[in-house]
Design a protein around this motif. Sequence first.
Motif, PDB file in Angstrom:
ATOM      1  N   PRO A 187       0.816  -1.217   0.000  1.00 40.03           N
ATOM      2  CA  PRO A 187       0.000   0.000   0.000  1.00 40.03           C
ATOM      3  C   PRO A 187       0.856   1.278   0.000  1.00 40.03           C
ATOM      4  N   VAL A 188       0.343   2.302  -0.626  1.00 42.14           N
ATOM      5  CA  VAL A 188       1.084   3.549  -0.784  1.00 42.14           C
ATOM      6  C   VAL A 188       1.517   4.128   0.565  1.00 42.14           C
ATOM      7  N   SER A 189       0.663   4.040   1.587  1.00 40.05           N
ATOM      8  CA  SER A 189       1.011   4.615   2.891  1.00 40.05           C
ATOM      9  C   SER A 189       2.202   3.899   3.510  1.00 40.05           C
ATOM     10  N   VAL A 190       2.217   2.585   3.427  1.00 41.91           N
ATOM     11  CA  VAL A 190       3.315   1.803   3.989  1.00 41.91           C
ATOM     12  C   VAL A 190       4.576   2.004   3.153  1.00 41.91           C
ATOM     13  N   THR A 191       4.406   2.008   1.841  1.00 40.73           N
ATOM     14  CA  THR A 191       5.550   2.219   0.949  1.00 40.73           C
ATOM     15  C   THR A 191       6.224   3.537   1.239  1.00 40.73           C
ATOM     16  N   TYR A 192       5.440   4.610   1.249  1.00 45.06           N
ATOM     17  CA  TYR A 192       6.052   5.928   1.380  1.00 45.06           C
ATOM     18  C   TYR A 192       6.561   6.183   2.789  1.00 45.06           C
ATOM     19  N   ALA A 193       5.854   5.697   3.807  1.00 51.48           N
ATOM     20  CA  ALA A 193       6.351   5.858   5.179  1.00 51.48           C
ATOM     21  C   ALA A 193       7.686   5.138   5.335  1.00 51.48           C
ATOM     22  N   SER A 194       7.773   3.937   4.804  1.00 52.86           N
ATOM     23  CA  SER A 194       9.018   3.166   4.882  1.00 52.86           C
ATOM     24  C   SER A 194      10.120   3.849   4.091  1.00 52.86           C
ATOM     25  N   PHE A 195       9.795   4.257   2.870  1.00 53.79           N
ATOM     26  CA  PHE A 195      10.779   4.920   2.015  1.00 53.79           C
ATOM     27  C   PHE A 195      11.302   6.189   2.675  1.00 53.79           C
ATOM     28  N   ALA A 196      10.397   7.042   3.128  1.00 57.22           N
ATOM     29  CA  ALA A 196      10.809   8.329   3.699  1.00 57.22           C
ATOM     30  C   ALA A 196      11.659   8.123   4.951  1.00 57.22           C
ATOM     31  N   GLY A 197      11.207   7.251   5.836  1.00 52.54           N
ATOM     32  CA  GLY A 197      11.954   7.012   7.064  1.00 52.54           C
ATOM     33  C   GLY A 197      13.339   6.444   6.809  1.00 52.54           C
ATOM     34  N   LEU A 198      13.397   5.427   5.956  1.00 55.46           N
ATOM     35  CA  LEU A 198      14.690   4.813   5.660  1.00 55.46           C
ATOM     36  C   LEU A 198      15.606   5.763   4.898  1.00 55.46           C
ATOM     37  N   CYS A 199      15.024   6.576   4.034  1.00 55.80           N
ATOM     38  CA  CYS A 199      15.822   7.546   3.271  1.00 55.80           C
ATOM     39  C   CYS A 199      16.398   8.616   4.216  1.00 55.80           C
ATOM     40  N   ILE A 200      15.622   9.036   5.197  1.00 57.92           N
ATOM     41  CA  ILE A 200      16.117  10.009   6.169  1.00 57.92           C
ATOM     42  C   ILE A 200      17.309   9.431   6.936  1.00 57.92           C
ATOM     43  N   ILE A 201      17.170   8.199   7.382  1.00 56.16           N
ATOM     44  CA  ILE A 201      18.264   7.561   8.126  1.00 56.16           C
ATOM     45  C   ILE A 201      19.498   7.399   7.241  1.00 56.16           C
TER      46      ILE A 201
END
Length: 111
Positions: free
Chosen positions: A58-72
Motif C-alpha cells: 500500500p502507498v502509505s506503507v511504501t512511502y512511510a518506509s521509504f521516507a523514514g529509511l531515506c532520512i536515516i
Amino acid sequence: MSNIIAYIVLIMAVILGTAANGFAKGANGFTLFIPSLLTAITIVGCMFTLSIVMKTIPVSVTYASFAGLCIIATTLVGIYKFNQIPDIATIIGLALIISGVLIVNLLGKTG
C-alpha cells in the motif's frame, strides 16, 4: 510480485533516493552539471522503483518506509561524506523515525 521482492525493490528506491540527496548536495544549487544530472537520473530511478513497489505494498506503507529509511540513510551519508555530526536531539528524532517505520511495517495493516 511477492512482498519480499517488493521490499527488495523498496530498498533499491531508498538507495536511489539517498544517492539523489547526496548528489543534490554536491550539485551546489543545481549549478554544477554532472551532479545535477546524477541527481535527476537517480530521482527518476527512485520514483520508478517506488511505483513498482506500490503495485504490491500500500502507498502509505511504501512511502512511510521509504521516507523514514531515506532520512536515516541520508543522515549516514551526511556523517560520512559531509562530516555533519547529528546532535542528541537529532539522534533521538532519528530513533523515533526508526520506531515509526518498524511499527508501520510490523504492526500496521497492509491491506
